[in-house]
Design an enzyme around this catalytic site. Structure first.
Site, mmCIF file in Angstrom:
data_model
loop_
_atom_site.group_PDB
_atom_site.id
_atom_site.type_symbol
_atom_site.label_atom_id
_atom_site.label_comp_id
_atom_site.label_asym_id
_atom_site.label_seq_id
_atom_site.Cartn_x
_atom_site.Cartn_y
_atom_site.Cartn_z
ATOM 1 N N ASP A 91 -14.640 11.123 -36.947
ATOM 2 C CA ASP A 91 -14.354 10.028 -36.012
ATOM 3 C C ASP A 91 -14.294 8.681 -36.725
ATOM 4 O O ASP A 91 -15.209 8.319 -37.469
ATOM 5 C CB ASP A 91 -15.417 9.982 -34.912
ATOM 6 C CG ASP A 91 -15.032 9.001 -33.815
ATOM 7 O OD1 ASP A 91 -13.824 8.843 -33.544
ATOM 8 O OD2 ASP A 91 -15.954 8.387 -33.239
ATOM 9 N N HIS A 92 -13.209 7.940 -36.456
ATOM 10 C CA HIS A 92 -12.983 6.627 -37.077
ATOM 11 C C HIS A 92 -12.934 6.741 -38.606
ATOM 12 O O HIS A 92 -13.374 5.857 -39.317
ATOM 13 C CB HIS A 92 -14.037 5.599 -36.609
ATOM 14 C CG HIS A 92 -13.754 5.085 -35.230
ATOM 15 N ND1 HIS A 92 -13.978 5.829 -34.112
ATOM 16 C CD2 HIS A 92 -13.237 3.892 -34.795
ATOM 17 C CE1 HIS A 92 -13.638 5.131 -33.034
ATOM 18 N NE2 HIS A 92 -13.184 3.954 -33.414
ATOM 19 N N CYS B 151 5.723 10.707 -40.740
ATOM 20 C CA CYS B 151 4.321 11.128 -40.914
ATOM 21 C C CYS B 151 3.872 10.981 -42.371
ATOM 22 O O CYS B 151 2.694 11.134 -42.674
ATOM 23 C CB CYS B 151 4.128 12.585 -40.474
ATOM 24 S SG CYS B 151 4.471 12.834 -38.731
ATOM 25 N N HIS C 132 -4.210 8.952 -34.783
ATOM 26 C CA HIS C 132 -4.173 9.642 -33.490
ATOM 27 C C HIS C 132 -5.521 9.573 -32.785
ATOM 28 O O HIS C 132 -6.567 9.437 -33.425
ATOM 29 C CB HIS C 132 -3.825 11.126 -33.688
ATOM 30 C CG HIS C 132 -2.463 11.369 -34.250
ATOM 31 N ND1 HIS C 132 -1.312 11.133 -33.540
ATOM 32 C CD2 HIS C 132 -2.051 11.815 -35.470
ATOM 33 C CE1 HIS C 132 -0.258 11.424 -34.301
ATOM 34 N NE2 HIS C 132 -0.683 11.844 -35.471
ATOM 35 N N GLU D 116 -3.186 16.809 -31.084
ATOM 36 C CA GLU D 116 -2.873 15.653 -31.933
ATOM 37 C C GLU D 116 -2.246 14.564 -31.060
ATOM 38 O O GLU D 116 -2.516 13.384 -31.223
ATOM 39 C CB GLU D 116 -1.909 16.080 -33.037
ATOM 40 C CG GLU D 116 -1.751 15.055 -34.122
ATOM 41 C CD GLU D 116 -0.923 15.572 -35.278
ATOM 42 O OE1 GLU D 116 -1.497 16.126 -36.228
ATOM 43 O OE2 GLU D 116 0.330 15.453 -35.232
ATOM 44 N N HIS E 245 -4.369 9.482 -40.688
ATOM 45 C CA HIS E 245 -4.016 10.504 -41.670
ATOM 46 C C HIS E 245 -2.590 10.259 -42.180
ATOM 47 O O HIS E 245 -1.865 9.375 -41.699
ATOM 48 C CB HIS E 245 -4.160 11.928 -41.098
ATOM 49 C CG HIS E 245 -3.062 12.399 -40.216
ATOM 50 N ND1 HIS E 245 -2.714 13.719 -40.106
ATOM 51 C CD2 HIS E 245 -2.233 11.723 -39.376
ATOM 52 C CE1 HIS E 245 -1.726 13.856 -39.242
ATOM 53 N NE2 HIS E 245 -1.408 12.666 -38.784
ATOM 54 N N HIS F 2 -0.925 6.646 -40.576
ATOM 55 C CA HIS F 2 -0.831 6.328 -39.149
ATOM 56 C C HIS F 2 -2.029 7.036 -38.518
ATOM 57 O O HIS F 2 -2.918 7.488 -39.247
ATOM 58 C CB HIS F 2 0.511 6.790 -38.576
ATOM 59 C CG HIS F 2 0.702 8.272 -38.607
ATOM 60 N ND1 HIS F 2 0.993 8.961 -39.770
ATOM 61 C CD2 HIS F 2 0.598 9.220 -37.645
ATOM 62 C CE1 HIS F 2 1.086 10.257 -39.512
ATOM 63 N NE2 HIS F 2 0.831 10.441 -38.223
#
Lengths: 137, 137, 137, 137, 137, 137
Positions: free
Chosen positions: F82-83, F36, F44, F127, F17, F42
């Site tokens: 996811d992913h 950020c 998580h 996060e 994100h 980047h």
């Protein structure tokens, strides 16, 4: 032919300590050890993992009964270290700086003579979740 | 005779990446890398553990001051990797697939020249709690 | 020259077991195995970490695709062990005491023939957070 | 209508302390506080979680920037507590027994005036993984 | 005016169990409880967190001495549950399905009468790291 | 009278994100969101805990079968997140900054209509280990 297995037991203790070299000036102690040199001490929740390597016995399936190992660690190490000031209450650190490196060597030397010589012994010590040590290599 | 002790320092960084082999068809990339091949990237909280092996110095009781090691990891690795897109922002992965295996080798190669040659260095990298790697062996 | 990297995959299973040696008297079983000898069984959340050592492939950057390794562990180990009674449901423990040491050897022997012979395999098994084992050494 | 969200930031500090009531006999202190009454102190790795409740701002999506909250906790709490002896170095405990309960109240009182009055504040403090406290209720 | 603080103590136990409703057909048990219905049982490392809410005493700084609370949990709960088969060894589950929900209610009912009525009590129970429950609400 | 119990299920997903407000200058974005705001994203390892509150059914002992809840979270949330790149791949964040606060509200709104209206629902999202959020309050 029996196979070698490693078994591990985790214990913990809470202690105060201070990093300091009495042969140095206060200025040098402060430069090298920073806030770890606080004369009034600080402290940690130490986590201790003892590893033994040997062959499981045919009749028990144990390398060593981990309940017996836990009792041994308690008797040999935790009674000396838990809720203590390492610098003031533990004779081994009277003239030895209680860094994680020196603490793990002292713990190994306390345990080794009390464990079957046919078993290899290694100790890992967590001072914090981010700083930890292991001995011997 | 001084004894060898291992010391460990844990750090972390957050990064995006994508697994992809540009020499392959999209179909093959999809077959091999699955959802890790998402062209818009996904990401991880990477946990990094650096292990050094050496003899504690007599005057400090340190193999290496872990505060100094932490600063070195931050300067050498985290500034390049943290909150970055590994494929786009880190030159080492311009032509190298950023699998955990390749990332841990790159991190080792960044750290090794900056650490005292008398100390052995090993790096462990957690991509998730369930998938992790270590180098060298 | 390619470099060797270790890759790790963590899985878990929940099982019941009882420690017991049928060649012994109940009194001896009770003395050696204590509450682990409860005839009605007790149980654990076992955590399993499989380590492979090998060279990452040039085209994928993988020692082994950890998704494939995860599927293999599920097929070979978890289907036999998860939500089972090790003493009653798993044939390997019909005449073998299911200590952590014996379980980790059985798991290794189930996995080893199914993994590329060029890769070294090692298994770590957590019976609890405080008691764990590793094989081979 | 904006919705209330809780945001949490975790920090840690290492400190020494001793549990003691100077109005009591040594015998009573020993009976009530046991090994926590060691006159030479012991210590802990304290984990601190600060919870804020409020509405995310429309332009940032933040209840409060957690980097700013982290800096505030460092400035207000950690500088006073980290690598310190709570009994000797922290004025708030000159006449207050540094139990986890009293520490968490002191931390809350240090933080509360520095945080936007529209946000609710709650503090959780881990003295060990097994013993922890929360304030206010 | 004294302030209310929550204090928490974490303990653990290992037990076997089986989910089953004897009023149902085997087919229905299998459909609803799946592999948790294994007639030979499976097991877990249960983690138990007991929360008390009250005012710290002026002389001790304690809501309740967590060493005393730990002893009470051991005496009241762990002696009945640890290294046991919940279905066979614990009378409370003779006619009650030992789901996490029912176990946490039973544990609360065992503890509540033994704790000062001025303190609120709440229990959290982890069956696995991913599945856990809390009572009362 | 049946008693209310909370049940919790933990899942995880990995995503990329970027925090950004397109109505602001780059300078303002950089000042508020810092690293950020990296335009290349980047990522998580997000941990997600869904809490339901209700009365256990008399015949099953379940508030809700956590296997069914896990499947529901996978179908409703993880397949979308996811992913993935939250900014580019998830329509809900086309015009909404993917802060943890906004993500947890989106997840709650995806889950709530799919869960029995008699059950209360709350979502916690990690996060990182140090930054997490909860909704609703």
């Amino acid at each position: 032919m029996p196979a070698k297995v490693a078994v591990y037991r985790k214990e913990h203790f809470n202690a105060a300590h201070r990093l300091h070299n009495s042969a140095w000036s206060e200025q040098d102690n402060d430069k090298i050890f920073g806030k770890c040199n606080n004369p009034n001490y600080h402290g940690h929740n130490y986590e201790l993992i003892v590893k033994l390597v040997g062959e499981p016995a045919a009749d028990t399936g144990y390398v060593m009964d981990l309940k017996v190992l836990s009792d041994l660690i308690n008797e040999t190490v935790l009674k000396k270290f838990d809720h203590k000031n390492l610098n003031l209450d533990v004779p081994e650190f009277k003239n030895l700086n209680p860094t994680a490196e020196n603490i793990v060597i002292v713990i190994y030397n306390l345990l080794r003579p009390n464990i079957d010589a046919q078993l290899d012994v290694q100790v890992r010590l967590y001072e914090t979740e981010r700083n930890f040590v292991e001995y011997p290599i």
